[in-house]
Design a protein around this motif. Structure first.
Motif, PDB file in Angstrom:
ATOM      1  N   UNK A 118       1.468   9.515  -5.579  1.00  0.00           N
ATOM      2  CA  UNK A 118       1.962  10.859  -5.280  1.00  0.00           C
ATOM      3  C   UNK A 118       2.898  11.349  -6.393  1.00  0.00           C
ATOM      4  N   UNK A 119       3.725  10.472  -6.894  1.00  0.00           N
ATOM      5  CA  UNK A 119       4.624  10.849  -7.988  1.00  0.00           C
ATOM      6  C   UNK A 119       3.829  11.212  -9.231  1.00  0.00           C
ATOM      7  N   UNK A 120       2.799  10.446  -9.502  1.00  0.00           N
ATOM      8  CA  UNK A 120       1.959  10.752 -10.661  1.00  0.00           C
ATOM      9  C   UNK A 120       1.258  12.098 -10.470  1.00  0.00           C
ATOM     10  N   UNK A 125       3.710  14.876 -11.067  1.00  0.00           N
ATOM     11  CA  UNK A 125       3.916  15.047 -12.498  1.00  0.00           C
ATOM     12  C   UNK A 125       2.760  15.786 -13.142  1.00  0.00           C
ATOM     13  N   UNK A 126       1.580  15.476 -12.715  1.00  0.00           N
ATOM     14  CA  UNK A 126       0.393  16.141 -13.267  1.00  0.00           C
ATOM     15  C   UNK A 126       0.369  17.614 -12.870  1.00  0.00           C
ATOM     16  N   UNK A 127       0.729  17.910 -11.604  1.00  0.00           N
ATOM     17  CA  UNK A 127       0.781  19.299 -11.154  1.00  0.00           C
ATOM     18  C   UNK A 127       1.807  20.064 -11.992  1.00  0.00           C
ATOM     19  N   UNK A 128       2.940  19.438 -12.267  1.00  0.00           N
ATOM     20  CA  UNK A 128       3.953  20.064 -13.108  1.00  0.00           C
ATOM     21  C   UNK A 128       3.369  20.399 -14.476  1.00  0.00           C
ATOM     22  N   UNK A 129       2.661  19.443 -15.043  1.00  0.00           N
ATOM     23  CA  UNK A 129       2.077  19.669 -16.370  1.00  0.00           C
ATOM     24  C   UNK A 129       1.016  20.772 -16.333  1.00  0.00           C
ATOM     25  N   UNK A 130       0.246  20.819 -15.259  1.00  0.00           N
ATOM     26  CA  UNK A 130      -0.833  21.808 -15.163  1.00  0.00           C
ATOM     27  C   UNK A 130      -0.316  23.208 -14.823  1.00  0.00           C
ATOM     28  N   UNK A 131       0.627  23.316 -13.910  1.00  0.00           N
ATOM     29  CA  UNK A 131       1.024  24.612 -13.376  1.00  0.00           C
ATOM     30  C   UNK A 131       2.179  25.280 -14.129  1.00  0.00           C
ATOM     31  N   UNK A 158       0.833  -1.201   0.000  1.00  0.00           N
ATOM     32  CA  UNK A 158       0.000   0.000   0.000  1.00  0.00           C
ATOM     33  C   UNK A 158       0.870   1.255   0.000  1.00  0.00           C
ATOM     34  N   UNK A 159       1.955   1.246   0.761  1.00  0.00           N
ATOM     35  CA  UNK A 159       2.851   2.404   0.802  1.00  0.00           C
ATOM     36  C   UNK A 159       3.510   2.623  -0.565  1.00  0.00           C
ATOM     37  N   UNK A 160       3.916   1.546  -1.218  1.00  0.00           N
ATOM     38  CA  UNK A 160       4.521   1.661  -2.547  1.00  0.00           C
ATOM     39  C   UNK A 160       3.515   2.219  -3.541  1.00  0.00           C
ATOM     40  N   UNK A 161       2.298   1.749  -3.450  1.00  0.00           N
ATOM     41  CA  UNK A 161       1.254   2.254  -4.354  1.00  0.00           C
ATOM     42  C   UNK A 161       0.984   3.734  -4.087  1.00  0.00           C
ATOM     43  N   UNK A 162       0.962   4.117  -2.798  1.00  0.00           N
ATOM     44  CA  UNK A 162       0.751   5.526  -2.449  1.00  0.00           C
ATOM     45  C   UNK A 162       1.870   6.407  -2.992  1.00  0.00           C
ATOM     46  N   UNK A 163       3.088   5.926  -2.911  1.00  0.00           N
ATOM     47  CA  UNK A 163       4.224   6.693  -3.434  1.00  0.00           C
ATOM     48  C   UNK A 163       4.107   6.859  -4.944  1.00  0.00           C
ATOM     49  N   UNK A 164       3.693   5.818  -5.637  1.00  0.00           N
ATOM     50  CA  UNK A 164       3.506   5.910  -7.091  1.00  0.00           C
ATOM     51  C   UNK A 164       2.427   6.929  -7.437  1.00  0.00           C
TER      52      UNK A 164
END
Length: 143
Positions: free
Chosen positions: A100-102, A105-111, A92-98
């Motif tokens: 958050x990274x996604x 990346x999306x915030x970078x693309x949007x902002x 679950x922690x690994x999935x949460x980290x993935x």
């Protein structure tokens, strides 16, 4: 019966002497070359360094392979001994980290402005160059 005088060697003995002289020259040349090779310390040291480097590389690869194998065995043994709830929490922690990274990346693309996104590598390289220049100037000022 005429015999050749004892002073003059026969043709056959002259040829034998020439062969012996030539053979001795070759042996002497080989001996001199061997001595020269032994006396050339710089070349011998270089050859020894190359041999040691190759041997060290081979040992490093061997030990690296052994370490990977042992690490894989240890990871497998630890995984087998972990209780199921711990495995689930780790997954679950690994999935949460993935996720958050996604999201990042999306915030970078949007902002980020389009021009910044298009030239991100150049901007990062420039920022790195400025950082290095500042560090060099600061270091020069301390001396």
């Amino acid at each position: 019966m005429t015999q050749p005088p004892h002073d003059e060697p026969t043709a056959r003995s002259q040829e034998e002497l020439r062969e012996q002289v030539e053979h001795t020259r070759h042996e002497l040349g080989d001996t001199v070359q061997a001595l020269a090779d032994r006396a050339d310390v710089k070349t011998r040291a270089r050859e020894k360094a190359v041999a040691v480097r190759e041997q060290a590389g081979a040992k490093a690869q061997e030990w690296s392979g052994q370490a990977r194998t042992k690490a894989a065995h240890m990871a497998h043994a630890v995984e087998e001994k972990l209780p199921e709830p711990v495995k689930q929490k780790g997954a679950a922690a690994a999935q949460g980290a993935k996720e958050k990274a996604a999201q990042a990346g999306q915030v970078w693309q949007d902002k980020a402005p389009q021009q910044v996104r298009d030239h991100r590598a150049a901007l990062l390289a420039g920022a790195g160059a400025v950082l290095v220049a500042c560090l060099l100037i600061r270091r020069r000022g301390k001396h």
